[in-house]
Design a protein around this motif. Structure first.
Motif, mmCIF file in Angstrom:
data_model
loop_
_atom_site.group_PDB
_atom_site.id
_atom_site.type_symbol
_atom_site.label_atom_id
_atom_site.label_comp_id
_atom_site.label_asym_id
_atom_site.label_seq_id
_atom_site.Cartn_x
_atom_site.Cartn_y
_atom_site.Cartn_z
ATOM 1 N N SER A 172 -13.643 1.633 4.329
ATOM 2 C CA SER A 172 -13.247 1.658 3.207
ATOM 3 C C SER A 172 -14.266 2.138 2.120
ATOM 4 O O SER A 172 -14.289 2.747 1.291
ATOM 5 N N LEU A 173 -15.548 1.257 2.461
ATOM 6 C CA LEU A 173 -17.014 1.494 1.334
ATOM 7 C C LEU A 173 -18.291 2.500 1.578
ATOM 8 O O LEU A 173 -18.496 2.844 1.529
ATOM 9 N N GLN A 414 -3.042 0.806 4.394
ATOM 10 C CA GLN A 414 -2.956 2.024 2.541
ATOM 11 C C GLN A 414 -2.420 2.796 3.037
ATOM 12 O O GLN A 414 -2.019 2.973 4.338
ATOM 13 N N ARG A 415 -2.160 3.743 2.158
ATOM 14 C CA ARG A 415 -1.544 4.682 2.279
ATOM 15 C C ARG A 415 -1.962 6.045 2.338
ATOM 16 O O ARG A 415 -1.811 7.198 1.871
ATOM 17 N N ARG A 416 -2.870 5.567 1.372
ATOM 18 C CA ARG A 416 -3.913 6.787 0.379
ATOM 19 C C ARG A 416 -5.128 7.160 1.458
ATOM 20 O O ARG A 416 -5.754 6.644 2.191
ATOM 21 N N GLN A 417 -5.414 8.436 1.556
ATOM 22 C CA GLN A 417 -6.678 8.938 2.429
ATOM 23 C C GLN A 417 -5.942 8.457 3.602
ATOM 24 O O GLN A 417 -6.989 7.589 4.694
ATOM 25 N N ASN A 418 -4.890 8.029 4.468
ATOM 26 C CA ASN A 418 -4.720 8.124 5.773
ATOM 27 C C ASN A 418 -3.775 9.343 6.768
ATOM 28 O O ASN A 418 -2.429 8.955 5.769
ATOM 29 N N VAL A 440 -8.775 -5.622 8.569
ATOM 30 C CA VAL A 440 -8.359 -4.886 8.266
ATOM 31 C C VAL A 440 -9.424 -4.235 7.220
ATOM 32 O O VAL A 440 -10.648 -5.576 7.338
ATOM 33 N N SER A 441 -9.385 -3.222 6.704
ATOM 34 C CA SER A 441 -10.336 -3.207 6.330
ATOM 35 C C SER A 441 -10.489 -2.447 4.615
ATOM 36 O O SER A 441 -11.031 -2.132 3.732
ATOM 37 N N ASP A 442 -8.470 -2.133 4.229
ATOM 38 C CA ASP A 442 -8.290 -1.460 2.903
ATOM 39 C C ASP A 442 -8.020 -2.117 1.872
ATOM 40 O O ASP A 442 -8.489 -3.413 2.149
ATOM 41 N N TRP A 446 -6.404 -0.108 -3.198
ATOM 42 C CA TRP A 446 -4.817 0.922 -2.808
ATOM 43 C C TRP A 446 -3.883 -0.014 -2.392
ATOM 44 O O TRP A 446 -3.147 0.836 -1.690
ATOM 45 N N LEU A 447 -3.280 -1.066 -2.198
ATOM 46 C CA LEU A 447 -2.269 -1.031 -1.404
ATOM 47 C C LEU A 447 -0.831 -1.724 -2.559
ATOM 48 O O LEU A 447 -1.021 -2.290 -3.444
#
Length: 495
Positions: A172-173, A414-418, A440-442, A446-447
């Motif tokens: 994520s980062l 996550q749904r964004r950038q996926n 998990v890294s979300d 973002w969730l």
């Protein structure tokens, strides 16, 4: 008893052949080199490369081998000394299987053992030419793998420490991780079911100089304390076996670095847009530096979960101060870390030579980096960061569960950038469940609400699992079949 296989070796038969549990026929041989006519001209061959990122899986025995394709990836992602573009090749063990059953040749203890196979012959040898202990197993495919795993567990012990439910900063980062961002993220993690926070690459000044950069102005002790105060286990990424050319340790102590026969520094791999060096850990000063580094992270800063990355560098070829097998040198180096930090610190190896890590590391990554992208129409390199590559390796190393912890890398909610489809996301989730390692890294923000519930359920679940066939498993009463994900992989054709 089956008809004996034609076999040649330069040592002696210690035991067998004899029948053991599940009808597996077993022989133990001490030899530097062993070759046998396997009699399976039409069938499949299983290979597992040297380290976490090395391709692992099955190929038709009459096909080209599963291997690293890009020359710039070979030093990092496998063992260039025994790379073969024609014959199937593997590290420590290999399986040939056909209608008549399976033959597994595996090393129990040896100095950088390697194997090759073609449509006639299966060969194993030690790199140094000194005898190793080999086991030859014949039986059903899953039975010979299970027996080899059990024999390794008897010899090295089974690692059973639990990593916890891990939140990892990397996907994520990436290198943008900072104390300010963690201050916002960490308080939300316990409510989602996490109990371990792993700060990944991006906290250090430069790879090789393991002190915090300007993004962690309060220091790493304060960071670890903040994670602990939230009720979470502090974890840290570190690559203590390597150093970039611009690091202070390279400038100040070049004498500790590994060199080749000409006295030149060994390039142990490539990343961060550069090559990197490694250390000669047969030197007392290099071992002292390693001990000081990991003790500072654990004893002074308070991190009790370490992700040790790029540690295959400890096994690259070079001229060491002591004449020692290179995989034995690697094993001594990770044992130095274990002795320095104690038995209660969780040690995860990434890029780890898997079999030389047995009995010392708690867990190893089982594939290349995952990504929220399944595949790419141009990329055929099996070690690139893609969802499919990560899954293929991880599923093909599930047979190791119960011997050492298996980290298939993070899963995505996550749904964004996926760009993963629901089916692809589920494959990754199921593989992680079967591996017994949940990460998990979300980012929490973002969730969506439904995703938060799914994260909690996933991290809390402990279903019953069992293997039904090569790629079919039962998770409780649900059948999972990875065949569609694994079959039809791009062939080993260079770009």
């Amino acid at each position: 008893m089956r008809d004996p296989l034609p076999i040649h070796h330069d040592g002696r038969v210690v035991a067998g052949p004899s029948e053991v549990v599940s009808g597996v026929e077993e022989s133990v041989i001490e030899a530097a080199r062993i070759a046998l006519l396997h009699g399976i001209a039409q069938g499949d061959v299983y290979r597992t490369g040297q380290n976490s990122w090395s391709p692992a899986g099955w190929r038709r025995i009459d096909e080209e081998p599963l291997r690293v394709l890009r020359a710039d990836r070979l030093q990092t992602a496998d063992d260039p000394a025994h790379h073969d573009v024609v014959r199937h090749h593997s590290s420590w063990m290999m399986v040939v299987t056909g209608e008549s059953g399976s033959v597994l040749l595996g090393c129990m203890e040896g100095e950088t053992p390697r194997l090759r196979a073609d449509t006639d012959v299966l060969t194993g040898w030690t790199e140094t030419g000194r005898p190793g202990t080999w086991v030859l197993l014949r039986g059903a495919e899953q039975d010979v793998l299970a027996r080899y795993r059990a024999l390794l567990a008897d010899r090295y012990g089974a690692m059973t420490a639990e990593p916890g439910a891990v939140w990892c900063s990397w996907y994520s980062l990436y290198e943008g991780v900072s104390q300010a961002l963690l201050d916002d993220i960490v308080p939300e993690l316990p409510g989602l079911g996490f109990d371990t926070v792993q700060i990944d690459d991006g906290w250090e000044r430069i790879v090789g100089d393991w002190q915090p950069n300007e993004k962690f102005p309060g220091g790493m002790r304060a960071t670890a304390d903040g994670i602990a105060q939230a009720g979470l286990r502090p974890g840290l990424w570190i690559a203590p076996f390597i150093a970039l050319p611009g690091s202070e340790i390279v400038a100040r102590h070049p004498e500790m670095l590994l060199r080749d026969g000409n006295g030149d520094l060994v390039r142990a791999g490539e990343n961060w847009g550069s090559h990197y060096y490694t250390f000669d850990f047969t030197r007392a000063d290099a071992r002292d530096h390693l001990v000081e580094t990991v003790r500072r992270v654990v004893k002074d800063w308070g991190f009790t979960y370490l992700k040790l990355d790029f540690i295959n560098a400890g096994a690259v070829a070079g001229r060491r101060s002591v004449d020692i097998d290179r995989e034995a040198a690697y094993r001594q180096a990770i044992a130095t870390i274990r002795d320095a930090v104690g038995p209660d610190v969780f040690l995860l190896g990434s890029g780890a030579p898997i079999f030389p890590s047995l009995g010392i590391l708690d867990a190893v990554r089982t594939g290349p980096d995952v990504a929220p992208l399944w595949s790419h129409f141009v990329v055929t390199e099996p070690t690139d960061a893609l969802g499919r590559n990560a899954l293929v390796n991880a599923t093909n190393r599930l047979w190791l569960r119960g011997l050492i912890g298996l980290d298939p890398d993070v899963v995505y909610f996550q749904r964004r950038q996926n760009l993963l489809t629901p089916e692809q996301r589920q494959w990754l989730l199921d593989c992680a469940t079967l591996s017994g390692f949940r990460a998990v890294s979300d980012l929490p923000d973002w969730l969506e609400s439904v995703d938060r519930d799914a994260v909690r359920d996933y991290l809390a679940s402990r279903p019953n699992t069992r293997q039904l066939s090569r790629y079919r498993y039962a998770i409780d009463e649900r059948i999972v079949d990875f065949s569609a994900a694994v079959d039809g992989l791009p062939g080993p054709y260079p770009l």
